[in-house]
Write a protein that holds these residues in place. Structure first.
Motif, PDB file in Angstrom:
ATOM      1  N   ASP A   1       0.825  -1.212   0.000  1.00  0.00           N
ATOM      2  CA  ASP A   1       0.000   0.000   0.000  1.00  0.00           C
ATOM      3  C   ASP A   1       0.859   1.263   0.000  1.00  0.00           C
ATOM      4  OD1 ASP A   1      -2.451   1.274  -0.123  1.00  0.00           O
ATOM      5  OD2 ASP A   1      -2.630   1.465   2.060  1.00  0.00           O
ATOM      6  N   GLN A   2       1.965   1.225  -0.754  1.00  0.00           N
ATOM      7  CA  GLN A   2       2.872   2.362  -0.855  1.00  0.00           C
ATOM      8  C   GLN A   2       2.548   3.143  -2.126  1.00  0.00           C
ATOM      9  OE1 GLN A   2       6.766   0.537  -0.765  1.00  0.00           O
ATOM     10  NE2 GLN A   2       6.798   0.404   1.471  1.00  0.00           N
ATOM     11  N   ALA A   3       1.649   4.104  -1.995  1.00  0.00           N
ATOM     12  CA  ALA A   3       1.249   4.891  -3.156  1.00  0.00           C
ATOM     13  C   ALA A   3       2.322   5.922  -3.494  1.00  0.00           C
ATOM     14  CB  ALA A   3      -0.074   5.589  -2.873  1.00  0.00           C
ATOM     15  N   LEU A   4       2.458   6.222  -4.783  1.00  0.00           N
ATOM     16  CA  LEU A   4       3.409   7.219  -5.244  1.00  0.00           C
ATOM     17  C   LEU A   4       2.680   8.499  -5.631  1.00  0.00           C
ATOM     18  CD1 LEU A   4       5.729   5.112  -7.585  1.00  0.00           C
ATOM     19  CD2 LEU A   4       6.271   5.958  -5.301  1.00  0.00           C
ATOM     20  N   SER A   5       3.304   9.646  -5.338  1.00  0.00           N
ATOM     21  CA  SER A   5       2.765  10.918  -5.812  1.00  0.00           C
ATOM     22  C   SER A   5       3.109  11.068  -7.296  1.00  0.00           C
ATOM     23  CB  SER A   5       3.376  12.068  -5.013  1.00  0.00           C
ATOM     24  OG  SER A   5       4.775  12.138  -5.259  1.00  0.00           O
ATOM     25  N   ALA A   6       2.474  12.027  -7.947  1.00  0.00           N
ATOM     26  CA  ALA A   6       2.753  12.257  -9.372  1.00  0.00           C
ATOM     27  C   ALA A   6       4.225  12.602  -9.617  1.00  0.00           C
ATOM     28  CB  ALA A   6       1.837  13.357  -9.902  1.00  0.00           C
ATOM     29  N   PRO A   7       4.845  13.487  -8.805  1.00  0.00           N
ATOM     30  CA  PRO A   7       6.274  13.772  -9.021  1.00  0.00           C
ATOM     31  C   PRO A   7       7.155  12.538  -8.835  1.00  0.00           C
ATOM     32  CG  PRO A   7       5.278  15.483  -7.672  1.00  0.00           C
ATOM     33  CD  PRO A   7       4.270  14.387  -7.785  1.00  0.00           C
ATOM     34  N   GLN A   8       6.824  11.682  -7.867  1.00  0.00           N
ATOM     35  CA  GLN A   8       7.618  10.477  -7.663  1.00  0.00           C
ATOM     36  C   GLN A   8       7.479   9.510  -8.833  1.00  0.00           C
ATOM     37  OE1 GLN A   8       6.034   9.355  -3.816  1.00  0.00           O
ATOM     38  NE2 GLN A   8       7.890  10.027  -2.760  1.00  0.00           N
ATOM     39  N   ALA A   9       6.262   9.387  -9.378  1.00  0.00           N
ATOM     40  CA  ALA A   9       6.063   8.540 -10.555  1.00  0.00           C
ATOM     41  C   ALA A   9       6.851   9.078 -11.747  1.00  0.00           C
ATOM     42  CB  ALA A   9       4.575   8.462 -10.898  1.00  0.00           C
ATOM     43  N   LEU A  10       6.855  10.407 -11.921  1.00  0.00           N
ATOM     44  CA  LEU A  10       7.634  11.013 -12.999  1.00  0.00           C
ATOM     45  C   LEU A  10       9.122  10.783 -12.772  1.00  0.00           C
ATOM     46  CD1 LEU A  10       7.873  12.761 -15.525  1.00  0.00           C
ATOM     47  CD2 LEU A  10       7.749  14.795 -14.052  1.00  0.00           C
ATOM     48  N   ALA A  11       9.556  10.845 -11.521  1.00  0.00           N
ATOM     49  CA  ALA A  11      10.964  10.610 -11.197  1.00  0.00           C
ATOM     50  C   ALA A  11      11.393   9.213 -11.611  1.00  0.00           C
ATOM     51  CB  ALA A  11      11.184  10.804  -9.699  1.00  0.00           C
ATOM     52  N   ILE A  12      10.562   8.223 -11.304  1.00  0.00           N
ATOM     53  CA  ILE A  12      10.884   6.847 -11.684  1.00  0.00           C
ATOM     54  C   ILE A  12      10.952   6.715 -13.204  1.00  0.00           C
ATOM     55  CG2 ILE A  12       9.975   4.489 -11.689  1.00  0.00           C
ATOM     56  CD1 ILE A  12       8.965   4.983  -8.861  1.00  0.00           C
ATOM     57  N   ALA A  13      10.019   7.373 -13.899  1.00  0.00           N
ATOM     58  CA  ALA A  13      10.018   7.327 -15.367  1.00  0.00           C
ATOM     59  C   ALA A  13      11.296   7.933 -15.934  1.00  0.00           C
ATOM     60  CB  ALA A  13       8.798   8.066 -15.909  1.00  0.00           C
ATOM     61  N   LEU A  14      11.777   9.019 -15.341  1.00  0.00           N
ATOM     62  CA  LEU A  14      13.001   9.657 -15.822  1.00  0.00           C
ATOM     63  C   LEU A  14      14.214   8.746 -15.631  1.00  0.00           C
ATOM     64  CD1 LEU A  14      12.536  13.338 -14.566  1.00  0.00           C
ATOM     65  CD2 LEU A  14      12.454  12.513 -16.924  1.00  0.00           C
ATOM     66  N   VAL A  15      14.288   8.088 -14.475  1.00  0.00           N
ATOM     67  CA  VAL A  15      15.416   7.192 -14.218  1.00  0.00           C
ATOM     68  C   VAL A  15      15.369   5.989 -15.159  1.00  0.00           C
ATOM     69  CG1 VAL A  15      16.497   5.673 -12.508  1.00  0.00           C
ATOM     70  CG2 VAL A  15      15.709   7.940 -11.831  1.00  0.00           C
ATOM     71  N   ILE A  16      14.171   5.470 -15.405  1.00  0.00           N
ATOM     72  CA  ILE A  16      14.037   4.359 -16.360  1.00  0.00           C
ATOM     73  C   ILE A  16      14.496   4.793 -17.749  1.00  0.00           C
ATOM     74  CG2 ILE A  16      12.362   2.929 -17.586  1.00  0.00           C
ATOM     75  CD1 ILE A  16      10.741   2.821 -14.991  1.00  0.00           C
ATOM     76  N   ALA A  17      14.070   5.979 -18.183  1.00  0.00           N
ATOM     77  CA  ALA A  17      14.475   6.482 -19.497  1.00  0.00           C
ATOM     78  C   ALA A  17      15.991   6.660 -19.567  1.00  0.00           C
ATOM     79  CB  ALA A  17      13.773   7.807 -19.793  1.00  0.00           C
ATOM     80  N   ALA A  18      16.584   7.176 -18.495  1.00  0.00           N
ATOM     81  CA  ALA A  18      18.032   7.361 -18.464  1.00  0.00           C
ATOM     82  C   ALA A  18      18.756   6.021 -18.544  1.00  0.00           C
ATOM     83  CB  ALA A  18      18.435   8.109 -17.199  1.00  0.00           C
ATOM     84  N   SER A  19      18.264   5.024 -17.827  1.00  0.00           N
ATOM     85  CA  SER A  19      18.890   3.702 -17.848  1.00  0.00           C
ATOM     86  C   SER A  19      18.813   3.079 -19.237  1.00  0.00           C
ATOM     87  CB  SER A  19      18.209   2.786 -16.826  1.00  0.00           C
ATOM     88  OG  SER A  19      18.392   3.269 -15.513  1.00  0.00           O
ATOM     89  N   MET A  20      17.617   3.163 -19.848  1.00  0.00           N
ATOM     90  CA  MET A  20      17.459   2.614 -21.198  1.00  0.00           C
ATOM     91  C   MET A  20      18.374   3.324 -22.189  1.00  0.00           C
ATOM     92  SD  MET A  20      13.377   1.954 -21.608  1.00  0.00           S
ATOM     93  CE  MET A  20      12.579   0.554 -20.816  1.00  0.00           C
ATOM     94  N   GLY A  21      18.441   4.644 -22.081  1.00  0.00           N
ATOM     95  CA  GLY A  21      19.291   5.405 -22.992  1.00  0.00           C
ATOM     96  C   GLY A  21      20.756   5.056 -22.827  1.00  0.00           C
ATOM     97  N   ALA A  22      21.199   4.903 -21.597  1.00  0.00           N
ATOM     98  CA  ALA A  22      22.601   4.560 -21.345  1.00  0.00           C
ATOM     99  C   ALA A  22      22.933   3.183 -21.892  1.00  0.00           C
ATOM    100  CB  ALA A  22      22.885   4.619 -19.844  1.00  0.00           C
ATOM    101  N   VAL A  23      22.007   2.232 -21.720  1.00  0.00           N
ATOM    102  CA  VAL A  23      22.239   0.880 -22.229  1.00  0.00           C
ATOM    103  C   VAL A  23      22.319   0.891 -23.746  1.00  0.00           C
ATOM    104  CG1 VAL A  23      21.229  -1.412 -22.494  1.00  0.00           C
ATOM    105  CG2 VAL A  23      21.220  -0.307 -20.264  1.00  0.00           C
ATOM    106  N   ARG A  24      21.396   1.584 -24.394  1.00  0.00           N
ATOM    107  CA  ARG A  24      21.388   1.624 -25.859  1.00  0.00           C
ATOM    108  C   ARG A  24      22.642   2.308 -26.391  1.00  0.00           C
ATOM    109  NH1 ARG A  24      16.767   0.167 -28.371  1.00  0.00           N
ATOM    110  NH2 ARG A  24      17.434   1.266 -30.256  1.00  0.00           N
ATOM    111  N   THR A  25      23.110   3.346 -25.711  1.00  0.00           N
ATOM    112  CA  THR A  25      24.331   4.026 -26.127  1.00  0.00           C
ATOM    113  C   THR A  25      25.529   3.098 -26.015  1.00  0.00           C
ATOM    114  OG1 THR A  25      23.466   6.172 -25.430  1.00  0.00           O
ATOM    115  CG2 THR A  25      25.846   5.984 -25.686  1.00  0.00           C
ATOM    116  N   GLN A  26      25.600   2.365 -24.891  1.00  0.00           N
ATOM    117  CA  GLN A  26      26.707   1.441 -24.675  1.00  0.00           C
ATOM    118  C   GLN A  26      26.696   0.323 -25.712  1.00  0.00           C
ATOM    119  OE1 GLN A  26      28.915   2.062 -22.525  1.00  0.00           O
ATOM    120  NE2 GLN A  26      30.025   0.207 -21.992  1.00  0.00           N
ATOM    121  N   VAL A  27      25.501  -0.180 -26.033  1.00  0.00           N
ATOM    122  CA  VAL A  27      25.385  -1.261 -27.020  1.00  0.00           C
ATOM    123  C   VAL A  27      25.764  -0.750 -28.402  1.00  0.00           C
ATOM    124  CG1 VAL A  27      23.757  -2.764 -28.205  1.00  0.00           C
ATOM    125  CG2 VAL A  27      23.675  -2.543 -25.728  1.00  0.00           C
ATOM    126  N   GLY A  28      25.303   0.465 -28.737  1.00  0.00           N
ATOM    127  CA  GLY A  28      25.640   1.029 -30.038  1.00  0.00           C
ATOM    128  C   GLY A  28      27.131   1.229 -30.197  1.00  0.00           C
TER     129      GLY A  28
END
Length: 315
Positions: free
Chosen positions: A278-305
């Motif tokens: 029952d750990q609800a996230l606020s809108a800013p926290q949800a956006l924060a997680i999305a930003l970190v996920i996007a950064a991780s995906m981008g870093a992985v794709r850059t490294q693979v490329g």
């Protein structure tokens, strides 16, 4: 959190890299099957983490880690039956450091989720392998991913981490640093030991190190049948089952795709925290997680490329 031998390529991935599928081989199956296995493994890990949080009032954070490592070590030793003779002093030194790193990673992470929401803890923890990927690449574009991740961390802390326990944040960041070290020593261990032998031995090292800490914190509570049963469930959900699913997936899935899928773990963790704890996230926290996920995906794709012309290393 802890998983089998990590890729030698420093990226936010926790499993041994494998070669790209050959034409006419596993690729013809498409990616739905192995992707489903990886996602199932990620769900298992994070829901196992949520179960561990619910177990902490009964056994304590250190007690839960001790139970998880002990059960996982027993299962892996029975399955792998690693050979103890014929290894050099350097081999043993590597596997011992790997085990210490694994124990520290788990201990710090569980201390973190005892104080801050699961989704926030995993988001902060993933900064460790993300930083390793960015620093090892040395490409200008990676500073964009680093900036994106920092923006996510800033949002996660509400502009100053006033909404999160500072000690929990520190533990999560420490776990992330240990995760980065885990990736390095997992690859080294994978090169020195066949199959998953090194992982099984390292898990045993971690269990031996943590068992006294768990006993000191929880005492005879660790002998309670319900506690042992729940601890075994945590071990299966967070270690044994994900290892099996991920190893099966990596037979048909490029390591690069696997690494990107691993970047989704903060979102899975947040979902598990919401559904079970029952750990609800606020809108800013949800956006924060999305930003970190996007950064991780981008870093992985850059490294693979960057390494497309080079063969993917086997651990």
């Amino acid at each position: 959190m802890s998983i089998p031998d990590a890729a030698a390529t420093p990226a936010p991935t926790r499993a041994r890299a494998v070669s790209e599928p050959t034409a006419g081989g596993p690729r013809r199956w498409g990616s739905l099957g192995p992707v489903g296995l990886v996602l199932a493994g990620g769900i298992s890990v994070q829901f196992g983490g949520a179960l561990a949080v619910s177990l902490m009032p009964r056994a304590g954070a250190l007690g839960v880690v001790a139970l998880r490592l002990l059960v996982a070590a027993v299962v892996l030793l029975l399955v792998c039956r690693p050979r103890l003779r014929g290894h050099s002093r350097t081999d043993w030194g590597t596997v011992i450091v790997f085990g210490v790193t694994m124990a520290a990673m788990n201990g710090l992470f569980y201390q973190s989720v005892a104080r801050i929401p699961l989704g926030a803890a995993v988001t902060l923890e993933v900064l460790g392998p993300l930083a390793l990927s960015v620093l090892s690449s040395r490409r200008a574009v990676n500073f964009i991913w680093a900036g994106l991740a920092l923006a996510g961390v800033f949002l996660l802390g509400g502009g100053g981490f006033d909404s999160l326990d500072p000690l929990g944040v520190a533990f999560a960041l420490g776990a992330g640093a240990m995760w980065a070290a885990y990736i390095i020593f997992s690859a080294r261990t994978g090169r020195r030991f066949p199959q998953a032998d090194g992982l099984a031995l390292a898990m045993a090292v971690g269990a031996v190190l943590f068992l006294p800490l768990g006993i000191a914190e929880s005492g005879t509570k660790l002998l309670d049948p319900v506690t042992v049963g729940l601890g075994a469930a945590v071990a299966v959900l967070s270690s044994v089952l994900p290892y099996t699913l991920e190893l099966l997936a990596l037979r048909r899935l490029p390591a690069a795709t696997f690494a990107i899928l691993m970047s989704l773990e903060p979102a899975i963790a947040a979902t598990a925290g919401f559904l079970i704890l029952d750990q609800a996230l606020s809108a800013p926290q949800a956006l924060a997680i999305a930003l970190v996920i996007a950064a991780s995906m981008g870093a992985v794709r850059t490294q693979v490329g960057r390494g497309k012309t080079k063969p993917v290393a086997n651990g």
